[in-house]
Design an enzyme around this catalytic site. Sequence first.
Site, PDB file in Angstrom:
ATOM      1  N   VAL A 114     110.197   5.365  63.936  1.00  0.00           N
ATOM      2  CA  VAL A 114     109.923   6.169  65.210  1.00  0.00           C
ATOM      3  C   VAL A 114     109.588   7.536  64.784  1.00  0.00           C
ATOM      4  O   VAL A 114     108.479   7.662  65.414  1.00  0.00           O
ATOM      5  CB  VAL A 114     111.294   6.043  65.814  1.00  0.00           C
ATOM      6  N   ALA A 187     114.041  -8.531  59.566  1.00  0.00           N
ATOM      7  CA  ALA A 187     114.947  -8.821  58.485  1.00  0.00           C
ATOM      8  C   ALA A 187     116.157  -8.927  58.985  1.00  0.00           C
ATOM      9  O   ALA A 187     116.758  -8.441  60.251  1.00  0.00           O
ATOM     10  CB  ALA A 187     114.874  -7.608  57.409  1.00  0.00           C
ATOM     11  N   GLY A 253     118.259  14.967  81.252  1.00  0.00           N
ATOM     12  CA  GLY A 253     118.571  15.400  79.760  1.00  0.00           C
ATOM     13  C   GLY A 253     118.112  16.412  79.182  1.00  0.00           C
ATOM     14  O   GLY A 253     116.699  16.509  79.224  1.00  0.00           O
ATOM     15  N   GLY A 255     118.387  17.803  76.302  1.00  0.00           N
ATOM     16  CA  GLY A 255     118.256  17.965  74.749  1.00  0.00           C
ATOM     17  C   GLY A 255     116.868  18.467  74.396  1.00  0.00           C
ATOM     18  O   GLY A 255     116.002  18.553  75.153  1.00  0.00           O
ATOM     19  N   GLU A 276     120.637  18.376  83.838  1.00  0.00           N
ATOM     20  CA  GLU A 276     121.633  17.932  82.745  1.00  0.00           C
ATOM     21  C   GLU A 276     122.985  17.998  83.284  1.00  0.00           C
ATOM     22  O   GLU A 276     123.319  19.079  84.171  1.00  0.00           O
ATOM     23  CB  GLU A 276     121.212  19.353  81.887  1.00  0.00           C
ATOM     24  N   ALA A 341     115.998  10.952  79.058  1.00  0.00           N
ATOM     25  CA  ALA A 341     115.815  11.781  77.874  1.00  0.00           C
ATOM     26  C   ALA A 341     117.277  12.112  77.919  1.00  0.00           C
ATOM     27  O   ALA A 341     117.586  12.951  77.177  1.00  0.00           O
ATOM     28  CB  ALA A 341     115.090  12.971  77.885  1.00  0.00           C
ATOM     29  N   ARG A 344     119.460   8.648  71.864  1.00  0.00           N
ATOM     30  CA  ARG A 344     119.027   7.511  71.328  1.00  0.00           C
ATOM     31  C   ARG A 344     120.266   6.679  70.963  1.00  0.00           C
ATOM     32  O   ARG A 344     121.125   7.154  70.800  1.00  0.00           O
ATOM     33  CB  ARG A 344     118.079   7.757  70.192  1.00  0.00           C
ATOM     34  N   HIS A 515     106.629  42.256  53.805  1.00  0.00           N
ATOM     35  CA  HIS A 515     106.112  42.789  55.296  1.00  0.00           C
ATOM     36  C   HIS A 515     104.493  42.810  55.437  1.00  0.00           C
ATOM     37  O   HIS A 515     103.857  43.194  54.157  1.00  0.00           O
ATOM     38  CB  HIS A 515     106.502  44.002  55.310  1.00  0.00           C
TER      39      HIS A 515
END
Length: 536
Positions: A114, A187, A253, A255, A276, A341, A344, A515
Amino acid sequence: MLALVGSAFLCVREVKLVSSGPLGPVYESLKTGVTLPNLVDLPDLLSEVSTGFDQTTDAPVYETEPREQLSAGSEFDADIVVIGSGPAGYVGAIRAAQLGARVIVVEKGDVGGVCLNVGCIPTKALLACVSVVDQVRTAKSFGVEVKTFDLNLGAMMAHKERVVKQLTSGVEMLFRKNKIQLIRGKARIVDPHTVAVDTETGTQKLTARFILTCTGSRPARLPVPGLEFGDRVWSSTEALSFSCIPQKILAIGAGAIGLEAGYTFARLGSDVLVVEMMSQILPASDAETARTLQNALERAGMRFKLNSIVVRAEDVGSRKKVWIKSEEGEETDEFDVVLVAVGRTPALADIGLDEVGVKHDGRKILVNEHMQTNIPSIYAAGDCIGEPMLAHVAWTESKVAVEHAFGLNSRMSYKAVPACVYTTPECASVGLTEEKARERYRDVRIGRYSFSHNGKALAIGESEGFIKFVTDGKYGQILGVHMVGPHVTDLIAQATLAIRNELTIDEVIETIHPHPTLSEVAQEAAMDARGRAIHK
């Protein structure tokens, strides 16, 4: 040659002692198979040895050839089979190969998982495009006048794809370099030492001493009528590939996913509303940091509705009509696109967990501090074991897993985990929030310094935000660091190192910072915690 040092296996094909020295007896003992009684006390031994020669002239130099594989000729096809090639999978595979293991990686999709394909990397590539747009818009203040410009979405997508392709190809190159076998297919764990892989040509069974499960995650769905993923309801994946800019977007959402996607579209011209359910954006973050970021994003064109939830949605022509419920009541609005959103969900289905008996709670695989499941030969790492679902956490977990599997006593620590948001300004945090620190400690001192007083920030025209240190008032231990401002997702590494190693605020103060740099803001914030900020 296999040498046991403490609990670690060292696999060495051939070692040549080029120059003589105090380590000579150690080498001779290993070469001849004679047991060296205090070899297990290696740290003490090396401490004694280090004083036995001039390190600039007498230090022994070793030439090593590639190590033998751990179980060459054994009954297993590999020492370890890794399921998944995302950040957890590919890093774990490479670390296992470094330890001398024969490694097979099974991947059902694109190498990189992902993160590289539809997550971290393409998101940042699009945010970089937006950053260029912002630079063009503000160029006049730097003496560069741009009369007009056009947005070429096709070129933006091409940039994103080039970046993704370069990185995923790089992972495949690293597999070849480390002699890691890549098998493409789905798998399923059959028993503690066997993985069945459904490929285009049939089912292949692989046996291994260890199995590392890194199956990742998928976008979380909302159980709300009308919000099934489709043309008008996007997950984070769809938000990365678009051929036109939606006029009006609702992001559910606040986040990192919702904020980054919302910011991207807002800067490209969309009307973006973020809903939210909690009382602040980035609900788990430091409250002051969240407020500061929200104010900045509102000035960038985003709108927010907190303490609110979406209760239902329905199609109205080419748009989505959405019902939003808050403390003030219920209201409706229409949007071209709704972006869900809300996080997950670990990908646990159809990988054989229940059949083999690997414990999970339905939301994540259960592991110990070594990333080991209840079945000793099966490990898990990354998003499939739950929060925090971050790429840098995932690959750290996978390194712990393979190191423990092959004899090192590695343990996972979540004490210092940086979290980042890549909007403009950026946001980054590590350690305890100010609120959490005050709950746990009686004496908490805060040091804060603004980028508006920093020469480098003023020069680049990005002076919004601050860095805040949360410290223990008695000893000066750094408990948390929170940042909003330019490039803070890079600056947070210094704070993470400090918390990981339990440094005090005084050690940051006494460290010379170059600096003019943005890092000076961190030093000034640290001095402020002692009441000694120079430029405040």
